[in-house]
Design an enzyme around this catalytic site. Structure first.
Site, PDB file in Angstrom:
ATOM      1  CD  GLU A 169     -15.514  81.734 -29.489  1.00  0.00           C
ATOM      2  OE1 GLU A 169     -16.424  81.384 -30.261  1.00  0.00           O
ATOM      3  OE2 GLU A 169     -14.622  82.596 -29.569  1.00  0.00           O
ATOM      4  CG  ASN A 170     -19.251  77.561 -29.100  1.00  0.00           C
ATOM      5  OD1 ASN A 170     -20.079  78.390 -29.041  1.00  0.00           O
ATOM      6  ND2 ASN A 170     -18.541  77.497 -30.564  1.00  0.00           N
ATOM      7  NE  ARG A 171     -20.281  74.304 -20.597  1.00  0.00           N
ATOM      8  CZ  ARG A 171     -19.504  74.942 -19.317  1.00  0.00           C
ATOM      9  NH1 ARG A 171     -19.329  76.146 -19.308  1.00  0.00           N
ATOM     10  NH2 ARG A 171     -19.036  74.089 -18.383  1.00  0.00           N
ATOM     11  CG  LEU A 172     -16.343  72.747 -28.167  1.00  0.00           C
ATOM     12  CD1 LEU A 172     -16.415  73.049 -29.807  1.00  0.00           C
ATOM     13  CD2 LEU A 172     -16.795  71.376 -28.056  1.00  0.00           C
ATOM     14  CG  HIS A 173     -13.815  73.910 -21.537  1.00  0.00           C
ATOM     15  ND1 HIS A 173     -14.423  75.029 -21.681  1.00  0.00           N
ATOM     16  CD2 HIS A 173     -15.015  73.385 -20.801  1.00  0.00           C
ATOM     17  CE1 HIS A 173     -15.410  75.301 -21.218  1.00  0.00           C
ATOM     18  NE2 HIS A 173     -15.972  74.330 -20.498  1.00  0.00           N
TER      19      HIS A 173
END
Length: 193
Positions: A169-173
């Site tokens: 989520e939220n590009r917090l890969h």
């Protein structure tokens, strides 16, 4: 984190196979051309083990010529339904001729004929000329096994680096990089997304 990147790859690859992905063994192969520019294409993973990741092709193709000049490559597996990818970078070597023979013998006959018929990456006169070449080879090998062409076989990418990426989520890969260390083991590093 898992200490062994091959074990982690196996887990992810098995999940991709179980997910019903049409070609979980499809991978992007990146090489460097004679002009020192990168080039990439999708190839199929034939096998993998502790020695490396194997694919088969025409040695005289563009990728074969690239590898002959610069025996290093990068591989990328992208499994969209799972939201994950694996990148590998490493040295490339040809597989043993006996291994290539075994793999070739297990291929569908049409693919065997195709390996002889196609001067891969070369300009051809027409589709009709290619199809005539296939018919000619079918006649030549009618009723007998098709031998492996000398210009066709396997390459093994021997990983020096693995990178595992999972969508979050939220590009917090989630990103974990494994680098080979001098004793042959692996060092793992967590990377910012």
């Amino acid at each position: 984190m898992i200490d062994d990147p091959l074990a982690l790859f196996r887990t992810w690859f098995d999940k991709a196979c179980a997910a019903g992905i049409a070609k979980p063994n499809a991978m992007t192969l990146a090489t460097v051309g004679a002009d020192d520019r990168p080039t990439a294409r999708v190839v199929l993973l034939s096998s993998y083990d502790a020695r490396g990741f194997v694919f088969h092709t025409n040695y005289e193709s563009r990728k074969g010529e690239d590898i002959a000049r610069h025996p290093w490559a990068a591989l990328l597996f992208w499994w969209d339904p799972l939201g994950c990818q694996v990148r590998l970078e490493g040295r490339v070597e040809m597989t043993a001729a006996a291994d290539s023979d075994r793999y070739f013998a297990a291929r569908l006959r049409g693919s065997q004929i195709g390996a002889w018929a196609s001067d891969q990456s070369r300009v051809i006169e027409s589709r009709a000329a290619l199809e005539e070449r296939v018919r000619e080879l079918e006649r030549r090998y009618a009723g007998r096994p098709v031998p492996r062409p000398p210009h066709w076989g396997g390459y093994r990418v021997i990983p020096e680096v693995y990178e595992f990426w999972e969508d979050r989520e939220n590009r917090l890969h989630e990103r974990v990089r494994y680098e080979r260390v001098p004793d042959g083991g692996w060092r793992s590093l967590r990377l910012a997304p």
